[in-house]
Design a protein around this motif. Sequence first.
Motif, PDB file in Angstrom:
ATOM      1  N   SER A 172       7.493   5.081   7.839  1.00 46.12           N
ATOM      2  CA  SER A 172       6.814   5.064   8.974  1.00 46.12           C
ATOM      3  C   SER A 172       5.596   4.277   8.963  1.00 46.12           C
ATOM      4  O   SER A 172       4.894   4.167  10.182  1.00 46.12           O
ATOM      5  N   CYS A 173       5.254   3.217   8.054  1.00 43.17           N
ATOM      6  CA  CYS A 173       4.041   2.694   7.985  1.00 43.17           C
ATOM      7  C   CYS A 173       4.168   1.114   7.980  1.00 43.17           C
ATOM      8  O   CYS A 173       3.273   0.393   8.321  1.00 43.17           O
ATOM      9  N   ASP A 228       1.501   3.324   2.427  1.00 43.50           N
ATOM     10  CA  ASP A 228       0.475   4.530   3.133  1.00 43.50           C
ATOM     11  C   ASP A 228       1.425   5.761   3.124  1.00 43.50           C
ATOM     12  O   ASP A 228       1.050   6.739   3.175  1.00 43.50           O
ATOM     13  N   CYS A 229       2.655   5.512   3.798  1.00 46.14           N
ATOM     14  CA  CYS A 229       3.498   6.701   4.205  1.00 46.14           C
ATOM     15  C   CYS A 229       4.170   7.241   3.168  1.00 46.14           C
ATOM     16  O   CYS A 229       4.872   8.248   3.330  1.00 46.14           O
ATOM     17  N   THR A 287       3.679  -0.648   5.346  1.00 47.54           N
ATOM     18  CA  THR A 287       2.814  -1.293   4.364  1.00 47.54           C
ATOM     19  C   THR A 287       3.325  -1.699   3.187  1.00 47.54           C
ATOM     20  O   THR A 287       2.814  -1.656   2.104  1.00 47.54           O
ATOM     21  N   ASP A 321       0.841  -1.169   0.141  1.00 45.38           N
ATOM     22  CA  ASP A 321      -0.048   0.070   0.156  1.00 45.38           C
ATOM     23  C   ASP A 321       0.936   1.101   0.008  1.00 45.38           C
ATOM     24  O   ASP A 321       0.400   2.179  -0.739  1.00 45.38           O
TER      25      ASP A 321
END
Lengths: 386, 102
Positions: B44-45, B38-39, B47, B36
Amino acid sequence: MKNSVLPDPFASAREKRGLGEMVDQNDPVTMVLRHKDVRKCAHQYKTFSSEDIPGRIVVPSEVNIRETRQLPFELDPPRHGTYRQLLEAWFKRPLQADYQSILRKQIEELIGQALLQSQVEVVSELALPIQSHALTLLLNTSHEEAQKWISWGTHVFRSEGEALDGDKAMVLYDYIDEQIERAVLHPGQDLYSVLLASEIDGRKMTKEEVKGVLVLTFAGGRDTVINAVTNAIAYLADHPGALERFRQEPEIIGRAVEEMIRYFSPLTHMGRVVKEDTQVCEHAIKADSRISLCWASANRDPAVFENPDEIVLDRKINPHVGFGFSHHNCLGATHARQIMKILLSTLAEKVSTIQILKCKENIEMLSDFQRKVGYDTIQVKFNAIK
Amino acid sequence: MAQITFVTSDNDSITLEGTSGSVMSLAVGHGVKGIDGDCGGVCSCATCHVFVAPGDLEKTGPASEIETDMLELDDNANEFSRLCCQIEISDAIDGIVLTVAK
Ligand code: HEM
Ligand code: FES
């Protein structure tokens, strides 16, 4: 000092002891302040649990004002995962192009209006409307609902004195109950209806569970988004070069959003209940006491971030915990990130400068610490690009 | 130019070509399931977690400290784990196979 600065009240305690203490309704909280410890404790759900009496992991505690368990927030794995999995796909909808284009229209319109006014009170006249309109998209409810949520004002859970206010919270709970009954009678495509039709462990989700999800969606996504939007506008007022930079280098907007979430840390901390005698940072912590994971302090930890007290718009490595960490990391983050990205790009497109006329800071009182999280009110003037 | 193969959780295999940027961006740009990002790649994520095929670790190099600090707290992670936003695309990684963690 510039208006937009958010000082770090935790610096000295974080360095010396790694912990802080907070008094809260006879249920004290040990605040965990270092980045490494915060992430570790967030990961260790068996020792630091989210599943206790509803409301206890929130600081200030909400045990006296609610009975509904917020889901998936107040459960530990593996039960947490069952609910979380059910919600993931819905909360990723903000990645879809049509979602983003409606959100962009909403934000463009609100900023367009702000540009016509001689002055704007950002919290109530811009941040709250942006948050409320955007929430209709996330819930996939009628756009008209936004007006009702805006009319509730910024404090749905707290009255003017900032104390928790059970009566005020009832307005929200009654509203959600009503919406659930409506969705039972007339199912639609909204989150209430989708949840009512979904299955957990081979049975239908109960109304109480649906309420637990919705209360959290309203509560968790309100002040946080309002603070993020408001602080961003204050920052841009103090740093007019930033808007110009977004115009020249739009590709850094994603990183700028992450950096703002790190620096603003709209949610200061969140509690956990300690399930066994243990240690954090070499200090003994007793079973059945509370700790909090202080995202705001972890996000300024100089062991992890260079120049932690500065906003570096294109910070490349930024392992911030502004959206939490591990099992319970923010379910609304995809939505919140889209709001912030579209906000920054729309401001860059339409606004040349912003002047702060007058402001009153919102200071959280955390016993040992006082932390500015944003503004109670902030009057600004937006100047359009000619 | 590098060819990178992603194996997703439903055992689909997708080979993509890239010349620059991060492996995460390439995967997100082509909708690889389970990545994904995300960040946006600032680490930091998590994903963007992948497992590098054992024979390809030499090409990608080991995870950086920032990554291992994060992966250490991921129950799914092992010695082949990388956050693929931290893998830059270049000729050096041509032919690698990555299994998507999620
Ligand atoms: C900038 C805005 C936001 C920030 C900084 C933020 C921050 C956080 C943080 C730090 C957590 C972790 C709590 C914990 O570990 O106990 C969290 C969880 C959560 N947030 Fe957000 N949040 C934001 C916006 C939103 C929005 C818009 C929504 C939904 C409308 C939302 C819904 C949730 C939910 C449902 C959880 C619990 C997830 C779980 O327990 O699995 N948040 N948020
Ligand atoms: S994309 Fe967020 S950590 Fe890699």
